[in-house]
Design a protein around this motif. Sequence first.
Motif, mmCIF file in Angstrom:
data_model
loop_
_atom_site.group_PDB
_atom_site.id
_atom_site.type_symbol
_atom_site.label_atom_id
_atom_site.label_comp_id
_atom_site.label_asym_id
_atom_site.label_seq_id
_atom_site.Cartn_x
_atom_site.Cartn_y
_atom_site.Cartn_z
ATOM 1 N N THR A 44 -3.568 -10.739 -2.558
ATOM 2 C CA THR A 44 -4.668 -9.793 -2.421
ATOM 3 C C THR A 44 -5.417 -10.084 -1.127
ATOM 4 O O THR A 44 -5.577 -11.243 -0.744
ATOM 5 C CB THR A 44 -5.631 -9.927 -3.621
ATOM 6 O OG1 THR A 44 -4.882 -9.766 -4.829
ATOM 7 C CG2 THR A 44 -6.728 -8.903 -3.570
ATOM 8 N N GLU A 46 -8.673 -8.204 1.619
ATOM 9 C CA GLU A 46 -9.630 -7.163 1.982
ATOM 10 C C GLU A 46 -9.209 -6.574 3.330
ATOM 11 O O GLU A 46 -8.879 -7.311 4.253
ATOM 12 C CB GLU A 46 -11.024 -7.790 2.093
ATOM 13 C CG GLU A 46 -12.156 -6.824 2.097
ATOM 14 C CD GLU A 46 -12.465 -6.262 0.717
ATOM 15 O OE1 GLU A 46 -12.821 -5.073 0.670
ATOM 16 O OE2 GLU A 46 -12.341 -6.988 -0.285
ATOM 17 N N LEU A 47 -9.226 -5.254 3.423
ATOM 18 C CA LEU A 47 -8.860 -4.605 4.677
ATOM 19 C C LEU A 47 -9.957 -4.814 5.716
ATOM 20 O O LEU A 47 -11.141 -4.709 5.414
ATOM 21 C CB LEU A 47 -8.640 -3.110 4.466
ATOM 22 C CG LEU A 47 -7.537 -2.725 3.478
ATOM 23 C CD1 LEU A 47 -7.346 -1.214 3.480
ATOM 24 C CD2 LEU A 47 -6.237 -3.419 3.792
ATOM 25 N N SER A 57 -5.647 3.383 9.810
ATOM 26 C CA SER A 57 -5.220 2.907 8.492
ATOM 27 C C SER A 57 -4.437 1.606 8.657
ATOM 28 O O SER A 57 -4.029 1.240 9.763
ATOM 29 C CB SER A 57 -4.375 3.962 7.774
ATOM 30 O OG SER A 57 -3.211 4.262 8.499
ATOM 31 N N ALA A 95 -3.858 3.329 3.647
ATOM 32 C CA ALA A 95 -4.938 2.497 3.102
ATOM 33 C C ALA A 95 -5.966 2.319 4.213
ATOM 34 O O ALA A 95 -5.619 1.899 5.322
ATOM 35 C CB ALA A 95 -4.385 1.155 2.652
ATOM 36 N N ARG A 96 -7.219 2.652 3.909
ATOM 37 C CA ARG A 96 -8.243 2.631 4.946
ATOM 38 C C ARG A 96 -9.435 1.730 4.631
ATOM 39 O O ARG A 96 -10.178 1.354 5.523
ATOM 40 C CB ARG A 96 -8.733 4.042 5.221
ATOM 41 C CG ARG A 96 -7.684 4.899 5.901
ATOM 42 C CD ARG A 96 -8.241 6.233 6.367
ATOM 43 N NE ARG A 96 -7.300 6.888 7.250
ATOM 44 C CZ ARG A 96 -6.281 7.631 6.839
ATOM 45 N NH1 ARG A 96 -6.059 7.791 5.552
ATOM 46 N NH2 ARG A 96 -5.474 8.196 7.716
ATOM 47 N N GLY A 98 -11.334 -1.164 1.473
ATOM 48 C CA GLY A 98 -11.256 -1.864 0.194
ATOM 49 C C GLY A 98 -10.279 -3.020 0.198
ATOM 50 O O GLY A 98 -9.957 -3.592 1.231
ATOM 51 N N LYS A 99 -9.810 -3.303 -0.976
ATOM 52 C CA LYS A 99 -8.906 -4.434 -1.213
ATOM 53 C C LYS A 99 -7.549 -3.887 -1.614
ATOM 54 O O LYS A 99 -7.453 -2.870 -2.291
ATOM 55 C CB LYS A 99 -9.473 -5.294 -2.340
ATOM 56 C CG LYS A 99 -8.792 -6.618 -2.539
ATOM 57 C CD LYS A 99 -9.406 -7.381 -3.685
ATOM 58 C CE LYS A 99 -10.772 -7.914 -3.287
ATOM 59 N NZ LYS A 99 -11.328 -8.839 -4.280
ATOM 60 N N VAL A 100 -6.488 -4.566 -1.191
ATOM 61 C CA VAL A 100 -5.134 -4.207 -1.613
ATOM 62 C C VAL A 100 -4.487 -5.419 -2.280
ATOM 63 O O VAL A 100 -4.841 -6.559 -1.996
ATOM 64 C CB VAL A 100 -4.253 -3.696 -0.449
ATOM 65 C CG1 VAL A 100 -4.792 -2.389 0.110
ATOM 66 C CG2 VAL A 100 -4.105 -4.732 0.637
ATOM 67 N N ASP A 122 -3.840 -0.037 -4.030
ATOM 68 C CA ASP A 122 -5.239 -0.116 -3.604
ATOM 69 C C ASP A 122 -6.135 -0.431 -4.804
ATOM 70 O O ASP A 122 -5.642 -0.709 -5.906
ATOM 71 C CB ASP A 122 -5.659 1.164 -2.876
ATOM 72 C CG ASP A 122 -5.602 2.423 -3.743
ATOM 73 O OD1 ASP A 122 -5.533 2.324 -4.998
ATOM 74 O OD2 ASP A 122 -5.631 3.520 -3.159
ATOM 75 N N ASP A 123 -7.451 -0.364 -4.593
ATOM 76 C CA ASP A 123 -8.424 -0.664 -5.655
ATOM 77 C C ASP A 123 -8.297 0.255 -6.868
ATOM 78 O O ASP A 123 -8.704 -0.104 -7.970
ATOM 79 C CB ASP A 123 -9.853 -0.548 -5.114
ATOM 80 C CG ASP A 123 -10.238 -1.719 -4.242
ATOM 81 O OD1 ASP A 123 -9.647 -2.803 -4.398
ATOM 82 O OD2 ASP A 123 -11.142 -1.546 -3.403
ATOM 83 N N ILE A 128 0.488 2.202 -2.353
ATOM 84 C CA ILE A 128 0.436 2.372 -0.902
ATOM 85 C C ILE A 128 1.844 2.265 -0.334
ATOM 86 O O ILE A 128 2.241 3.046 0.521
ATOM 87 C CB ILE A 128 -0.481 1.316 -0.269
ATOM 88 C CG1 ILE A 128 -1.913 1.533 -0.753
ATOM 89 C CG2 ILE A 128 -0.384 1.334 1.246
ATOM 90 C CD1 ILE A 128 -2.816 0.358 -0.511
#
Length: 142
Positions: A44, A46-47, A57, A95-96, A98-100, A122-123, A128
């Motif tokens: 996991t 954070e972006l 993205s 994915a732009r 949040g957390k993945v 994604d969250d 994704i």
Amino acid sequence: MDRAAATFAFNDAIESEIPAFETFFLARFLDLKFAYSEDKCEVTFELKDFMFNPQGSLHGGIIATAMDISMGHLLNHVQGPGTTLEMKTQYVKAARLGKVTCTGEFIRRGRNVSFLKSTMVDDQAQVIAFATATWMQLNKST
């Protein structure tokens, strides 16, 4: 791009990396968090905008890297170190923020060659990307 965040991530990775599973430079640079169950490895993170492509993205190379790491760490956790022989990645959505989470799982475990898959969500648990890969077991001394 948030240059301060990118500089901090890079410098922190240089200072804190240890050439081992979970603590090597890329894992520290991307600030990856690891969790294992009996047959899964969750990675996991954070972006951050320094991970983005020019369209704003998450870059496909970062996606593939994180999924590769989830599979490689699972293989190492269960059987010992291995190397990716081939990997196919399919990108489903951007994915732009949040957390993945990437979840690595076995498709088939072998003594010398194993097949694994990883799914990045994604969250909101929306896919994704996903990947499949063939891995070769390495000798502990390799």
